[in-house]
Design an enzyme around this catalytic site. Structure first.
Site, PDB file in Angstrom:
ATOM      1  N   CYS A 334      95.473  42.769  86.769  1.00  0.00           N
ATOM      2  CA  CYS A 334      94.887  41.828  87.669  1.00  0.00           C
ATOM      3  C   CYS A 334      93.373  42.382  88.221  1.00  0.00           C
ATOM      4  O   CYS A 334      92.532  41.434  88.260  1.00  0.00           O
ATOM      5  CB  CYS A 334      95.751  41.530  88.907  1.00  0.00           C
ATOM      6  SG  CYS A 334      96.892  42.595  89.666  1.00  0.00           S
ATOM      7  N   ARG A 363     103.417  52.908  84.187  1.00  0.00           N
ATOM      8  CA  ARG A 363     103.965  53.076  85.634  1.00  0.00           C
ATOM      9  C   ARG A 363     104.952  54.239  85.605  1.00  0.00           C
ATOM     10  O   ARG A 363     105.729  54.360  84.924  1.00  0.00           O
ATOM     11  CB  ARG A 363     104.751  51.832  86.084  1.00  0.00           C
ATOM     12  CG  ARG A 363     103.786  50.556  86.432  1.00  0.00           C
ATOM     13  CD  ARG A 363     104.428  49.254  86.709  1.00  0.00           C
ATOM     14  NE  ARG A 363     103.522  48.325  86.682  1.00  0.00           N
ATOM     15  CZ  ARG A 363     104.089  47.165  86.753  1.00  0.00           C
ATOM     16  NH1 ARG A 363     105.276  46.810  87.304  1.00  0.00           N
ATOM     17  NH2 ARG A 363     103.102  46.018  86.852  1.00  0.00           N
ATOM     18  N   GLN A 381     102.779  43.806  79.289  1.00  0.00           N
ATOM     19  CA  GLN A 381     103.547  42.300  79.804  1.00  0.00           C
ATOM     20  C   GLN A 381     102.818  41.162  79.028  1.00  0.00           C
ATOM     21  O   GLN A 381     101.537  41.387  78.491  1.00  0.00           O
ATOM     22  CB  GLN A 381     103.094  42.298  81.059  1.00  0.00           C
ATOM     23  CG  GLN A 381     103.967  43.292  81.913  1.00  0.00           C
ATOM     24  CD  GLN A 381     103.506  42.991  83.391  1.00  0.00           C
ATOM     25  OE1 GLN A 381     102.338  43.231  83.925  1.00  0.00           O
ATOM     26  NE2 GLN A 381     104.558  42.849  84.451  1.00  0.00           N
ATOM     27  N   ASP A 383     101.230  39.163  80.399  1.00  0.00           N
ATOM     28  CA  ASP A 383     100.365  39.032  81.560  1.00  0.00           C
ATOM     29  C   ASP A 383      99.473  37.711  81.816  1.00  0.00           C
ATOM     30  O   ASP A 383      98.574  37.640  80.949  1.00  0.00           O
ATOM     31  CB  ASP A 383      99.688  40.443  81.917  1.00  0.00           C
ATOM     32  CG  ASP A 383      99.769  40.652  83.425  1.00  0.00           C
ATOM     33  OD1 ASP A 383     100.117  39.750  84.074  1.00  0.00           O
ATOM     34  OD2 ASP A 383      98.978  41.538  84.007  1.00  0.00           O
ATOM     35  N   HIS A 385      96.805  35.642  84.444  1.00  0.00           N
ATOM     36  CA  HIS A 385      96.200  35.144  85.677  1.00  0.00           C
ATOM     37  C   HIS A 385      95.392  33.951  85.784  1.00  0.00           C
ATOM     38  O   HIS A 385      94.483  33.870  84.794  1.00  0.00           O
ATOM     39  CB  HIS A 385      95.420  36.340  86.235  1.00  0.00           C
ATOM     40  CG  HIS A 385      96.146  37.695  86.455  1.00  0.00           C
ATOM     41  ND1 HIS A 385      96.177  38.588  85.441  1.00  0.00           N
ATOM     42  CD2 HIS A 385      96.809  37.904  87.462  1.00  0.00           C
ATOM     43  CE1 HIS A 385      97.133  39.415  85.924  1.00  0.00           C
ATOM     44  NE2 HIS A 385      97.391  39.257  87.286  1.00  0.00           N
ATOM     45  N   LYS A 465     106.243  34.947  95.640  1.00  0.00           N
ATOM     46  CA  LYS A 465     106.647  34.697  94.314  1.00  0.00           C
ATOM     47  C   LYS A 465     108.022  34.029  94.019  1.00  0.00           C
ATOM     48  O   LYS A 465     108.651  34.171  94.720  1.00  0.00           O
ATOM     49  CB  LYS A 465     106.473  36.201  93.809  1.00  0.00           C
ATOM     50  CG  LYS A 465     107.662  37.070  93.966  1.00  0.00           C
ATOM     51  CD  LYS A 465     107.575  38.231  93.429  1.00  0.00           C
ATOM     52  CE  LYS A 465     108.587  39.441  93.547  1.00  0.00           C
ATOM     53  NZ  LYS A 465     108.704  40.629  93.181  1.00  0.00           N
ATOM     54  N   HIS A 511      99.383  34.796  89.621  1.00  0.00           N
ATOM     55  CA  HIS A 511      99.841  35.935  88.890  1.00  0.00           C
ATOM     56  C   HIS A 511     101.004  35.279  88.080  1.00  0.00           C
ATOM     57  O   HIS A 511     102.087  35.017  88.640  1.00  0.00           O
ATOM     58  CB  HIS A 511     100.149  37.403  89.313  1.00  0.00           C
ATOM     59  CG  HIS A 511      99.083  37.871  90.369  1.00  0.00           C
ATOM     60  ND1 HIS A 511      98.483  39.003  90.175  1.00  0.00           N
ATOM     61  CD2 HIS A 511      98.688  37.287  91.517  1.00  0.00           C
ATOM     62  CE1 HIS A 511      97.753  39.279  91.199  1.00  0.00           C
ATOM     63  NE2 HIS A 511      97.774  38.519  91.871  1.00  0.00           N
TER      64      HIS A 511
END
Length: 637
Positions: A334, A363, A381, A383, A385, A465, A511
Site C-alpha cells: 500500500c 514478513r 498477494q 493485492d 488498492h 475491515k 485495501h
C-alpha cells in the site's frame, strides 16, 4: 428465603436461597439433570454448582447448546493434565486452552512423550472419567494460589499466578488430587467426558517466546458422543490424505529447503498452476478497470515510518543497510501505491483509481507458526488498492462483493461467511473517522444483502475491515478475502484530489484482496480438490498413452497438435503396460488420458479415460479437443 429466576420460556421458578444450577435442573426433570453441563446466568456461563442470583435469567446448558462443546473440551484438557500428572508426576503443567476442533495442554518434561505414552495417557483419562470425580471451583487470593502451586512444585503455574494483578480474585479447579489455575466454567464431574481422543504431540515455547523453555504440547479433541468423535476422526483422516504438503511432494508442485526457511520453491508444475492463477486474475482485472503496478522490494525505512507500519509492524519486517541507509523489505504494497498516486494531480473525475500489484512481499513469521504454504515468510498477494472519494466507497464495495463471489464460485467455494472487524484499542485516526468507516462497511454489507457478524477490536490499526471465509470440501473454514477502509494513509502521504467546487479533498483508500496470499490459497485449493485441479488449472491436462510401438507416431502427432492448441500435454512412450501408464497418470491427477492402439491410429480416434469417471469411450480427436477447449474456456469445475 426463596428466590425467583426466569427461565428461557419466560416462566418464573421459585427456588431455595443458595440453590444452584444443579438444583434448578433437578427441579425441572431427571432427564435435564442428567444432561446438564453448565448454566447461563444473565448471559454469563457458569458452573452448575454456582449459586443462582435472585431475579436472574437462567438457562441450563446441555449438549444441544453450541457453547457447551467448548466447556466440554476445556474440561477434557484438565482431564488430560490430571492423567499426565498421575503417570508422569515429574511433568510440570503449563496451560491447556480450547482451540478450534479440540484442545491442547503444554508440559515441561525432560523427554517428550512418545506415541506409546499418548496411548497410556488416554487410557488413564478413560479411568479418571469413569471414576466420575467431582469438579469443584475454589476462589483464593493471589498469595494463596502461589503458595499452593509452589507446594505442588508447579513453577509454570506459579509464574501465571504471579502475573495476575494483586487483589484480583483467582479461581482454581480441583478434581481428585489434581488442582489447576482456571477461570472455568467446567462440567460438574469427569463422568460427563465420554468421547475424547489424543491426536499428536508437538514442540511449543512457553508463552510463545523462543527464549523460553520448550514444552511438549499434547493435542486432543472431545465431543459429546462417540459417533460425533468417530465422524470427526474420519474427517481428520481425509484431511491427512488431502494435506497439501504431502500432495505437493507427490504431484511435484513445490518443496521447502533449509537454505530459505518457510519460503516455498515452486517446481515447474507448481509454477504452471501459480501462473494460471495470476493469468485468471489478470483477465478479470482488465474487465474491472484495474491497472497493474510493479514496485520495488526494498524501500527506505522512512517510508514505513510515514505509513505507520514501522511502529506497529517492525517485529515482522526484514531490515538491511545499503550506502549507510536503512531499508526494509516490503511487508505490504500500500505505501508504494501511495507514492505512485502522488506523482500526478488528480481530479474527482479521475477517481476511482484501482491499482493491482502481484509483487513479492516478506514478513517474518516465527518458525513455530510457519506451516507449509499456509504460513510462509515470502509470498505474493492478489493485492489491490482502490483510491476513491468518500461518496464512491459504497458502490466500489458493492462491485468488489460481486467480483469476490464470481472468483470463489469458479473454485467451488459456494458458501461464504462474512465478518466485520471493528476498531482495535491501538489505532490511527479519530473516533469520528472510525465511526464513518465502520458505518460505510456495515451499510455496504446490508445493501448487498450479506449476513455478517461482528469481530470487536479485530480491525487493522488504520481502519476497519470485512473478512470473508470460505468452507472447503471438508467444511473447514478458511479466511481468504478482505476489504479495509483507510482514511489515515492517504492523509499521512498527503494524497489529494480536486473536488467539483475546485477545493482539495483527501481520498479514501480501500485495501482489498480476494484470494489473499497466493501461496496460502494454493495450499487451501490443493486440499479442497485433493490435488485434482479443475482441467483449466491442471499442470498437465492430457496424458497421451500409446499401447504399442506402432502407435508411437500417431501419439507424437497428437502431442504436437495439443501443444499447438496450447494444451498442457505429456507423451508417455515408456516401455510399460498401458495399465501401469494409466495408474501413474491417475496418481498425478491428470484429468484426461488418451489411450492409443492400432485401431485408434487407423481411425484417427482416441480412447478417452477420465481420472475420476474412468473409460469415456472412443471419440474423434477433433471432438475431444473441441470439448476440452470449451471446458478450459468456461473454467468448468
Amino acid at each position: 428465603m426463596p428466590i425467583s429466576v426466569q427461565l428461557p420460556d419466560d416462566s418464573i421458578r421459585q427456588l431455595a436461597d443458595g440453590a444452584t444450577g444443579l438444583d434448578l435442573a433437578r427441579s425441572i426433570s431427571p432427564r435435564l439433570l442428567d444432561a446438564a453441563l453448565a448454566v447461563r446466568m444473565d448471559g454469563v456461563l457458569r458452573d452448575l454448582n454456582t449459586p443462582l442470583e435472585a431475579s436472574s435469567k437462567v438457562a441450563i446448558l446441555t449438549a444441544k447448546d453450541p457453547e457447551s462443546l467448548e466447556i466440554l473440551r476445556h474440561s477434557a484438557a484438565h482431564l488430560l493434565a490430571q492423567a499426565v500428572k498421575c503417570l508422569f508426576p515429574q511433568a510440570k503443567a503449563g496451560v491447556g486452552p480450547v482451540i478450534e476442533d479440540g484442545f491442547y495442554y503444554d508440559f515441561l518434561v525432560e523427554t517428550f512423550f512418545t506415541p506409546e505414552d499418548l496411548a497410556a495417557i488416554e487410557a488413564e483419562m478413560v479411568r479418571l472419567a469413569e471414576a466420575d470425580l467431582p469438579i469443584t471451583r475454589e476462589e483464593v487470593d493471589r498469595n494463596m494460589a502461589i503458595q499452593q502451586f509452589r507446594a505442588l512444585s508447579e513453577p509454570l503455574k506459579v509464574e501465571l499466578a504471579e502475573a495476575i494483578p494483586e487483589g484480583e480474585t483467582i479461581t482454581l479447579y480441583r478434581q481428585g488430587d489434581f488442582l489447576d489455575l482456571c477461570r472455568g466454567p467446567h462440567v460438574p464431574n469427569t463422568g460427563k467426558l465420554k468421547a475424547f481422543k489424543l491426536l499428536q504431540t508437538a514442540a511449543a515455547y512457553w508463552k510463545g517466546n523462543e527464549k523460553n523453555a520448550q514444552l511438549c504440547r499434547i493435542y486432543g479433541t472431545a465431543f459429546h458422543t462417540r459417533k460425533e468423535l468417530e465422524d470427526h476422526l474420519k474427517r481428520l483422516e481425509e484431511a491427512k490424505a488431502r494435506d497439501h504438503r504431502k500432495l505437493g511432494r507427490e504431484l511435484g508442485l513445490f518443496s521447502f529447503h533449509p537454505e530459505a526457511p518457510a519460503s516455498p520453491f515452486f517446481h515447474p508444475k507448481g509454477t504452471l498452476v501459480y501462473n494460471e492463477l495470476l493469468a485468471y486474475l489478470r483477465s478479470l482485472y482488465r474487465r474491472r478497470g484495474y491497472q497493474e503496478l510493479i514496485t520495488p522490494q526494498a524501500l527506505d525505512v522512512s517510508l514505513w515510518k510515514t505509513s505507520g507500519h514501522y511502529d506497529k509492524y517492525q517485529e515482522s519486517m526484514y531490515f538491511t543497510e545499503v550506502d549507510e541507509r536503512e531499508y526494509a523489505l516490503k511487508p505490504m504494497n500500500c505505501p508504494t501505491h501511495c507514492l505512485i498516486y502522488g506523482t500526478e494531480k488528480h481530479s474527482y473525475r479521475d477517481l476511482p483509481i484501482r491499482y493491482a500489484d502481484f509483487g513479492r512481499i516478506h514478513r517474518y513469521e516465527r518458525s513455530g507458526v510457519t506451516q507449509g504454504l499456509t504460513r510462509v515468510r515470502t509470498f505474493c498477494q492478489d493485492d489491490g488498492h482502490i483510491i476513491c472519494t468518500p461518496e464512491q466507497m459504497k458502490p466500489e464495495m458493492a462491485s468488489f462483493f460481486t467480483f469476490l463471489r464470481e472468483v470463489y464460485a469458479t473454485f467451488g467455494f459456494d458458501e461464504v461467511r462474512v465478518a466485520l472487524s471493528t476498531r482495535p484499542e491501538q489505532r490511527l485516526g479519530s473516533d469520528e473517522i472510525w465511526d464513518e468507516a465502520e458505518g460505510a462497511l456495515a451499510e455496504a454489507l446490508q445493501e448487498a444483502g450479506m449476513a455478517y457478524h461482528i469481530n470487536p477490536g479485530e480491525g487493522a490499526f488504520y481502519g476497519p475491515k470485512i473478512e470473508f471465509q470460505v468452507l472447503d470440501a471438508l467444511r473447514r473454514p478458511w479466511q481468504l478475502g478482505t476489504v479495509q477502509v483507510d482514511y489515515s494513509m492517504p492523509a499521512r502521504f498527503g494524497l489529494t484530489y480536486v473536488k467539483p467546487d475546485g477545493s482539495e479533498g483527501t481520498p479514501v483508500m480501500l485495501h482489498r484482496a480476494i484470494l489473499g496470499s497466493l501461496e496460502r490459497f494454493l495450499g487451501i485449493l490443493i486440499e479442497h480438490c485433493a490435488g485434482a485441479f479443475p482441467v483449466w488449472l491442471a499442470p498437465v491436462q492430457i496424458a497421451i498413452l500409446p499401447i504399442t510401438d506402432r502407435a508411437h507416431d500417431y501419439a507424437r502427432r497428437i502431442h504436437a497438435m495439443a501443444l499447438d492448441l496450447d494444451f498442457r500435454a505429456e507423451l508417455d512412450l515408456r516401455n510399460e503396460k498401458v495399465n501401469a501408464k494409466i495408474r501413474d497418470a491417475q496418481l498425478q491427477q491428470i484429468p484426461y488420458m488418451l489411450v492409443l492402439g492400432d485401431r485408434e491410429a487407423a481411425d484417427d480416434t482416441v480412447s478417452v479415460r477420465h481420472r475420476r469417471d474412468g473409460n469415456l469411450g472412443t471419440q474423434t480427436l477433433d471432438a475431444f479437443l473441441t470439448d476440452l477447449q470449451k471446458q478450459i474456456r468456461l473454467r468448468e469445475r
